[in-house]
Structures are given as structure tokens and as C-alpha cells.
Design a protein around this motif. Structure first.
Motif, PDB file in Angstrom:
ATOM      1  N   ARG A  21       0.811  -1.219   0.000  1.00  0.00           N
ATOM      2  CA  ARG A  21       0.000   0.000   0.000  1.00  0.00           C
ATOM      3  C   ARG A  21       0.845   1.270   0.000  1.00  0.00           C
ATOM      4  NH1 ARG A  21      -2.246   1.164   4.226  1.00  0.00           N
ATOM      5  NH2 ARG A  21      -1.332  -0.309   5.700  1.00  0.00           N
ATOM      6  N   ILE A  22       2.000   1.225   0.681  1.00  0.00           N
ATOM      7  CA  ILE A  22       2.817   2.426   0.859  1.00  0.00           C
ATOM      8  C   ILE A  22       4.261   2.100   0.482  1.00  0.00           C
ATOM      9  CG2 ILE A  22       3.685   4.098   2.530  1.00  0.00           C
ATOM     10  CD1 ILE A  22       1.129   3.634   4.154  1.00  0.00           C
ATOM     11  N   LEU A  23       4.854   2.943  -0.379  1.00  0.00           N
ATOM     12  CA  LEU A  23       6.252   2.800  -0.774  1.00  0.00           C
ATOM     13  C   LEU A  23       6.949   4.130  -0.552  1.00  0.00           C
ATOM     14  CD1 LEU A  23       8.597   1.264  -2.160  1.00  0.00           C
ATOM     15  CD2 LEU A  23       7.687   2.086  -4.358  1.00  0.00           C
ATOM     16  N   GLY A  24       7.995   4.124   0.254  1.00  0.00           N
ATOM     17  CA  GLY A  24       8.760   5.328   0.523  1.00  0.00           C
ATOM     18  C   GLY A  24      10.220   5.138   0.161  1.00  0.00           C
ATOM     19  N   LEU A  25      10.777   6.055  -0.604  1.00  0.00           N
ATOM     20  CA  LEU A  25      12.175   6.004  -1.029  1.00  0.00           C
ATOM     21  C   LEU A  25      12.799   7.350  -0.725  1.00  0.00           C
ATOM     22  CD1 LEU A  25      11.450   4.385  -4.507  1.00  0.00           C
ATOM     23  CD2 LEU A  25      12.303   3.179  -2.482  1.00  0.00           C
ATOM     24  N   ARG A  26      13.902   7.350   0.038  1.00  0.00           N
ATOM     25  CA  ARG A  26      14.500   8.627   0.436  1.00  0.00           C
ATOM     26  C   ARG A  26      16.019   8.505   0.496  1.00  0.00           C
ATOM     27  NH1 ARG A  26      12.305  12.701   5.058  1.00  0.00           N
ATOM     28  NH2 ARG A  26      13.987  14.219   4.950  1.00  0.00           N
ATOM     29  N   ILE A  72      11.967  11.113  -2.109  1.00  0.00           N
ATOM     30  CA  ILE A  72      12.642  12.319  -1.609  1.00  0.00           C
ATOM     31  C   ILE A  72      14.151  12.151  -1.744  1.00  0.00           C
ATOM     32  CG2 ILE A  72      13.017  13.806   0.409  1.00  0.00           C
ATOM     33  CD1 ILE A  72      10.313  12.907   1.470  1.00  0.00           C
ATOM     34  N   ASN A  73      14.802  13.157  -2.278  1.00  0.00           N
ATOM     35  CA  ASN A  73      16.261  13.177  -2.380  1.00  0.00           C
ATOM     36  C   ASN A  73      16.813  11.985  -3.148  1.00  0.00           C
ATOM     37  OD1 ASN A  73      18.756  14.381  -1.968  1.00  0.00           O
ATOM     38  ND2 ASN A  73      19.082  13.429   0.034  1.00  0.00           N
ATOM     39  N   CYS A  74      16.114  11.630  -4.208  1.00  0.00           N
ATOM     40  CA  CYS A  74      16.605  10.651  -5.184  1.00  0.00           C
ATOM     41  C   CYS A  74      16.540  11.373  -6.536  1.00  0.00           C
ATOM     42  CB  CYS A  74      15.742   9.387  -5.203  1.00  0.00           C
ATOM     43  SG  CYS A  74      15.539   8.562  -3.612  1.00  0.00           S
ATOM     44  N   PRO A  75      17.511  12.218  -6.836  1.00  0.00           N
ATOM     45  CA  PRO A  75      17.382  13.222  -7.906  1.00  0.00           C
ATOM     46  C   PRO A  75      16.922  12.689  -9.255  1.00  0.00           C
ATOM     47  CG  PRO A  75      19.380  13.596  -6.625  1.00  0.00           C
ATOM     48  CD  PRO A  75      18.820  12.301  -6.150  1.00  0.00           C
ATOM     49  N   GLU A  76      17.587  11.676  -9.795  1.00  0.00           N
ATOM     50  CA  GLU A  76      17.232  11.184 -11.118  1.00  0.00           C
ATOM     51  C   GLU A  76      15.868  10.506 -11.109  1.00  0.00           C
ATOM     52  OE1 GLU A  76      17.318  10.281 -15.149  1.00  0.00           O
ATOM     53  OE2 GLU A  76      18.376  11.775 -13.929  1.00  0.00           O
ATOM     54  N   LEU A  77      15.594   9.731 -10.063  1.00  0.00           N
ATOM     55  CA  LEU A  77      14.303   9.058  -9.979  1.00  0.00           C
ATOM     56  C   LEU A  77      13.166  10.076  -9.848  1.00  0.00           C
ATOM     57  CD1 LEU A  77      12.734   6.422  -9.831  1.00  0.00           C
ATOM     58  CD2 LEU A  77      13.082   6.417  -7.351  1.00  0.00           C
ATOM     59  N   GLU A  78      13.389  11.126  -9.051  1.00  0.00           N
ATOM     60  CA  GLU A  78      12.380  12.187  -8.919  1.00  0.00           C
ATOM     61  C   GLU A  78      12.080  12.822 -10.276  1.00  0.00           C
ATOM     62  OE1 GLU A  78      12.524  14.962  -5.503  1.00  0.00           O
ATOM     63  OE2 GLU A  78      14.252  13.789  -4.845  1.00  0.00           O
ATOM     64  N   ARG A  79      13.134  13.080 -11.027  1.00  0.00           N
ATOM     65  CA  ARG A  79      12.944  13.711 -12.330  1.00  0.00           C
ATOM     66  C   ARG A  79      12.126  12.816 -13.251  1.00  0.00           C
ATOM     67  NH1 ARG A  79      14.630  13.602 -17.300  1.00  0.00           N
ATOM     68  NH2 ARG A  79      15.962  11.794 -16.920  1.00  0.00           N
ATOM     69  N   ARG A  80      12.426  11.515 -13.257  1.00  0.00           N
ATOM     70  CA  ARG A  80      11.747  10.587 -14.153  1.00  0.00           C
ATOM     71  C   ARG A  80      10.285  10.348 -13.752  1.00  0.00           C
ATOM     72  NH1 ARG A  80      14.284   7.244 -17.593  1.00  0.00           N
ATOM     73  NH2 ARG A  80      12.788   5.577 -17.094  1.00  0.00           N
ATOM     74  N   CYS A  81       9.976  10.576 -12.456  1.00  0.00           N
ATOM     75  CA  CYS A  81       8.627  10.263 -11.980  1.00  0.00           C
ATOM     76  C   CYS A  81       7.692  11.464 -11.955  1.00  0.00           C
ATOM     77  CB  CYS A  81       8.699   9.653 -10.568  1.00  0.00           C
ATOM     78  SG  CYS A  81       9.383   7.978 -10.536  1.00  0.00           S
ATOM     79  N   ILE A  89       3.436   4.839 -12.223  1.00  0.00           N
ATOM     80  CA  ILE A  89       2.799   5.136 -10.933  1.00  0.00           C
ATOM     81  C   ILE A  89       1.619   6.096 -11.089  1.00  0.00           C
ATOM     82  CG2 ILE A  89       4.826   4.683  -9.493  1.00  0.00           C
ATOM     83  CD1 ILE A  89       5.443   7.662  -9.554  1.00  0.00           C
ATOM     84  N   SER A  90       1.168   6.317 -12.287  1.00  0.00           N
ATOM     85  CA  SER A  90       0.080   7.268 -12.516  1.00  0.00           C
ATOM     86  C   SER A  90      -1.232   6.798 -11.892  1.00  0.00           C
ATOM     87  CB  SER A  90      -0.108   7.500 -14.015  1.00  0.00           C
ATOM     88  OG  SER A  90      -0.414   6.278 -14.681  1.00  0.00           O
ATOM     89  N   HIS A  91      -1.348   5.512 -11.592  1.00  0.00           N
ATOM     90  CA  HIS A  91      -2.572   4.976 -10.987  1.00  0.00           C
ATOM     91  C   HIS A  91      -2.604   5.175  -9.476  1.00  0.00           C
ATOM     92  CE1 HIS A  91       0.408   1.843 -10.300  1.00  0.00           C
ATOM     93  NE2 HIS A  91      -0.384   1.305  -9.388  1.00  0.00           N
ATOM     94  N   VAL A  92      -1.500   5.641  -8.892  1.00  0.00           N
ATOM     95  CA  VAL A  92      -1.399   5.788  -7.428  1.00  0.00           C
ATOM     96  C   VAL A  92      -2.056   7.107  -7.014  1.00  0.00           C
ATOM     97  CG1 VAL A  92       0.173   5.892  -5.465  1.00  0.00           C
ATOM     98  CG2 VAL A  92       0.734   4.443  -7.437  1.00  0.00           C
ATOM     99  N   PRO A  93      -3.016   7.099  -6.076  1.00  0.00           N
ATOM    100  CA  PRO A  93      -3.727   8.322  -5.693  1.00  0.00           C
ATOM    101  C   PRO A  93      -2.837   9.410  -5.108  1.00  0.00           C
ATOM    102  CG  PRO A  93      -4.881   6.363  -4.892  1.00  0.00           C
ATOM    103  CD  PRO A  93      -3.558   5.903  -5.400  1.00  0.00           C
ATOM    104  N   ASN A  94      -1.800   9.023  -4.361  1.00  0.00           N
ATOM    105  CA  ASN A  94      -0.992  10.017  -3.662  1.00  0.00           C
ATOM    106  C   ASN A  94       0.489   9.796  -3.982  1.00  0.00           C
ATOM    107  OD1 ASN A  94       0.131  11.875  -1.932  1.00  0.00           O
ATOM    108  ND2 ASN A  94      -0.662  10.968  -0.051  1.00  0.00           N
ATOM    109  N   VAL A  95       1.033  10.637  -4.850  1.00  0.00           N
ATOM    110  CA  VAL A  95       2.450  10.599  -5.190  1.00  0.00           C
ATOM    111  C   VAL A  95       3.062  11.921  -4.753  1.00  0.00           C
ATOM    112  CG1 VAL A  95       4.174  10.404  -7.007  1.00  0.00           C
ATOM    113  CG2 VAL A  95       2.047   9.068  -7.148  1.00  0.00           C
ATOM    114  N   SER A  96       4.103  11.871  -3.922  1.00  0.00           N
ATOM    115  CA  SER A  96       4.685  13.119  -3.406  1.00  0.00           C
ATOM    116  C   SER A  96       6.201  13.061  -3.478  1.00  0.00           C
ATOM    117  CB  SER A  96       4.240  13.371  -1.957  1.00  0.00           C
ATOM    118  OG  SER A  96       4.679  12.340  -1.109  1.00  0.00           O
ATOM    119  N   PHE A  97       6.797  14.270  -3.528  1.00  0.00           N
ATOM    120  CA  PHE A  97       8.242  14.395  -3.622  1.00  0.00           C
ATOM    121  C   PHE A  97       8.767  15.320  -2.517  1.00  0.00           C
ATOM    122  CE2 PHE A  97       6.463  13.642  -7.819  1.00  0.00           C
ATOM    123  CZ  PHE A  97       7.150  12.523  -8.226  1.00  0.00           C
ATOM    124  N   GLU A  98       8.019  15.457  -1.436  1.00  0.00           N
ATOM    125  CA  GLU A  98       8.417  16.326  -0.335  1.00  0.00           C
ATOM    126  C   GLU A  98       8.372  15.536   0.961  1.00  0.00           C
ATOM    127  OE1 GLU A  98       5.886  19.687  -0.308  1.00  0.00           O
ATOM    128  OE2 GLU A  98       6.493  20.404  -2.268  1.00  0.00           O
TER     129      GLU A  98
END
Length: 431
Positions: free
Chosen positions: A373-378, A402-411, A422-431
């Protein structure tokens, strides 16, 4: 009747909210009349204005099991900024309050979380924050006064100067520090079930000896900050864990910090009842226990700041796991999730990976984790992309990067790259 009850509450929000939470689902007029006409309203208000009678009525409306849970909160110190639901549920479990028979095959920890949420919904807890692995909360001072009153002197919070006032009937004790005065005061007690020490810098041997040898009804011994729970968290000077830990056949909760480079045989790896394991700041540890019996029963695994740890297990056969929550932090030797995590394909719900500077990829087999349900990468700078079949994770409701520069850019939305995954995920955040 509602207006009459509000007036008796003195129009104070805490009283109205707490009592209202008991009444909102009651449709029998007689139940409302019983509250409105209760003799409790005539009680001397003991300096608490119109609030205490309303809170006592709210307490009286609770089912027995929640009354017992709330009474256990009398050991929590007043004016504390934050309490931890994990510690509280462990206490409930140790005192035999949690019953799983009425909840099917639910684990005791899950029953405890259910009870916690019920008390929260009834406004006995406030400022509740969810951190995926536990809740932090506090209690209003007047709720704390109520809890102290229903405990009927069985709980006491003391410092070393106040030990002379300890009643022989006390069952739950919280000391802000331990010393010779405390050890002497404990000698006359024999009904104690809980001993907690907030500051253990000056703890002496006589104190521990008294607790362990004299209190035959002892259920909870908390040094720093139980006996189904054992906490060595941040004990950075601990040279080695107790030997033959396999004899702790009922141990469900273990947090440890040790200087050891490896776990001894007949130790942690043999704990088949273990549900929660935290391995934290074990700077010399190079591998997990070779005995892997503990893995089959774990629900939560936390591994943090273990610079030498290699999570790969040689010659390990993938077995079904019950793992629901996994947190990995500060493990620089990990470049990819180890194969043995595949055993949690059907159960894992929360996955956090942070501060792993050499972590390069999430494996493709992660997309078969249908309960995630929840995936966090930092702070994993070498992590460049997500698995191709991420759309298969239909239960996924939250992704945080958070703080995964290339992955953040691609997502990022509308930039192509990994966003469609990940467009099907209701809550996608980068903060």
C-alpha cells in the motif's frame, strides 16, 4: 436532552466531544435520559469545573476491555509531549488485557491497535499522528486526571524524593530516576506489576535485583524510555546479547543495539514467537542470524544505521513470510533487495528504504507484491528508475520519493519516464 447535556458539560468542548462520542450512535431515548439525569452530575467538582462529571460519565459508558486499557494509561506521566502507541499496546498485552477470541484469528498487536483506535475515536486520546509503524499521541490534562482517579491509587509516578509516600497496594510504578532511595522503598512492596524508569543513568544493581527477585507478579519492566517485550534500543555500550535467548519462547517484541559483529547460535534466530524486530545502530554487525526461524513469524522488521551489515543470506531457501512492514535505513552495503524478501509477496503492506547510498534498483519481482500500500524512497541517489510492471501494484495508495534526484525527475507528472508506472497511485509526493 442534547441541549440539557451540553449545558451540564459547561459548554466545554472537551467534555461535549468526549460524551458526545459515546452518544452519537445511541438511538434509544432511555440511554440519553440516563446520561442527562445521572447522579454523577451532582458530584463535587474537585476544582475541575463542570468537566470531570462529564468525563466520568464517558468513562462509565465504555465497555470493560476499554476501561482496563484506559486504566493502564495512569502510568503515563502528565504533560508529556508525545506517547507511543507501540509501548502502550505492549503494556496492554503484557497485562493480559488484549483478547483475540472475540476477533477471530487477529494477532494481539492488531487487537491492541483496534482498542487504541476506539479510545481515540471516543476522544480519550488527542493530537494523534500516524507514522506508518506506530501512532504518537497525547492526553488532555483532564483526561489524565480522570485516568488517575479510576486507577484508585494503584498507579504512582514518583521521583527519588517522593518514595516515602508509596502505598503497599500500588501495582504500577513510574520512576523518573532510580537510586538507593528507590531501592529501599521497593523492599516493602509485593503487588507490583509494572516498573518503569524514565532515566536509567544511575540505576544500581539492588534496584534490578529487587524488581526481578521480589515482584513475582511483575509483567512489565521498562528501563529507558516488557516481558513479552525486550528493548535494548540505542544501548550503544552493550557488548553482547544475553546467551540462550531461544528460551524466551513468548518474546514477541525485540529492539536491540549491540556491539557484536554477529548473532550467536541459539539466539535471536530461534525466537519463533517474534512479531516485531528492530536492529538499530549495530555498527559492527555483518550479517543477520543464521537461524532463520524468527523470519517466519515477523510482522515488522526495522533495520537502521548498520554500516557493515550484509542482508544477503547464503544458501537461503525462500519460505512464506508474514512480514507486513519493512523499514531499511542506513545500510550502505545493500545494492538491491535480498531474494529472501520474496517470501512476503502476499503480506507486505509498507516498504521504506532511506539513506542507502549504494542502493541501485528495486527488483522486478517487487511488482508481484499485491498487498503493498505504501512505498517510501529517500536519499538513495543511485536509484534511477522503477520496475517496469509497477502498474500491477493495484493496492498501492501512496508513493513518496525524496532526495533521489534522477528518480524524482523521471517520476514527475507529464515528463514521460517513469510517471506512467505510478500514474494509478492516488498520492504521489516528492516532499
Amino acid at each position: 436532552m442534547g441541549k440539557d447535556i451540553v449545558r451540564k458539560c459547561g459548554r466545554v468542548p472537551l467534555a461535549v466531544k468526549t460524551l458526545g462520542s459515546q452518544l452519537y450512535s445511541k438511538t434509544d431515548e432511555r440511554e440519553w435520559k440516563l446520561i442527562r439525569d445521572s447522579a454523577i452530575w451532582k458530584l463535587e467538582r474537585e476544582g475541575a469545573g463542570h468537566i470531570l462529571p462529564a468525563l466520568r460519565l464517558s468513562y462509565n459508558q465504555l465497555p470493560t476491555h476499554l476501561k482496563q486499557c484506559l486504566a493502564c494509561c495512569s502510568i503515563l506521566p502528565k504533560n508529556y509531549i508525545e506517547f507511543n502507541s507501540r509501548v502502550l499496546i505492549n503494556d496492554w498485552m503484557a497485562h493480559g488485557i488484549l483478547e483475540s477470541r472475540e476477533h477471530g484469528d487477529m494477532e494481539l498487536e492488531d487487537v491492541g491497535e483496534l482498542y487504541f483506535k476506539e479510545l481515540w475515536q471516543r476522544s480519550f486520546f488527542q493530537n494523534v499522528k500516524y507514522y506508518y509503524f506506530f501512532y504518537e499521541f497525547d492526553m488532555h490534562d483532564l483526561i489524565h486526571d480522570l485516568v488517575q482517579s479510576v486507577a484508585q491509587g494503584q498507579s504512582l509516578i514518583v521521583d527519588s524524593a517522593g518514595t516515602k509516600g508509596i502505598s503497599e497496594n500500588v501495582r504500577h510504578l513510574l520512576f523518573f530516576e532510580s537510586g538507593q532511595n528507590v531501592s529501599t522503598a521497593l523492599q516493602k512492596l509485593n503487588k507490583v506489576r509494572t516498573v518503569a524508569v524514565e532515566r536509567c543513568e544511575n540505576i544500581d544493581e539492588s534496584f534490578l535485583s529487587t524488581c526481578i527477585s521480589r515482584f513475582k507478579y511483575l509483567r512489565v519492566l521498562r528501563l529507558f524510555n516488557c516481558l513479552q517485550s525486550l528493548n535494548f534500543y540505542k544501548c550503544v555500550n552493550l557488548e553482547e546479547l544475553p546467551r540462550n535467548m531461544r528460551k524466551l519462547i513468548s518474546l514477541r517484541w525485540l529492539e536491540l543495539t549491540t556491539k557484536q559483529s554477529s548473532f550467536p547460535e541459539n539466539g535471536v534466530g530461534c525466537l519463533t514467537s517474534l512479531r516485531y524486530l528492530s536492529i538499530w545502530k549495530c555498527s559492527n554487525l555483518t550479517c543477520l542470524p543464521r537461524d532463520t526461524s524468527f523470519l517466519a513469524s515477523l510482522h515488522t522488521l526495522i533495520i537502521g544505521n548498520c554500516e557493515q551489515l550484509d542482508l544477503v543470506m547464503e544458501n537461503y531457501q525462500v519460505i512464506p513470510l508474514r512480514l507486513q512492514k519493512l523499514w531499511i535505513q542506513g545500510v550502505p552495503r545493500m545494492t538491491i533487495l535480498p531474494e529472501w524478501f520474496q517470501g512476503a509477496t502476499n503480506t507486505l503492506q509498507v516498504l521504506f528504504i532511506r539513506d542507502c547510498g549504494n542502493f541501485e534498483a528495486l527488483p522486478e519481482w517487487l511488482t508481484s507484491f499485491t498487498s503493498l500500500r505504501i512505498l517510501g524512497l529517500r536519499s538513495c541517489p543511485k536509484l534511477l528508475s522503477l520496475p517496469e510492471e509497477m502498474h500491477r501494484l493495484t493496492a498501492l495508495t501512496q508513493v513518496t520519493i525524496i532526495n533521489c534526484p534522477e528518480l524524482e525527475r523521471r517520476c514527475q507528472r507529464n515528463t514521460g519516464g517513469d510517471w506512467p508506472k505510478i500514474s494509478h497511485v492516488p498520492n504521489v509526493s516528492f516532499e
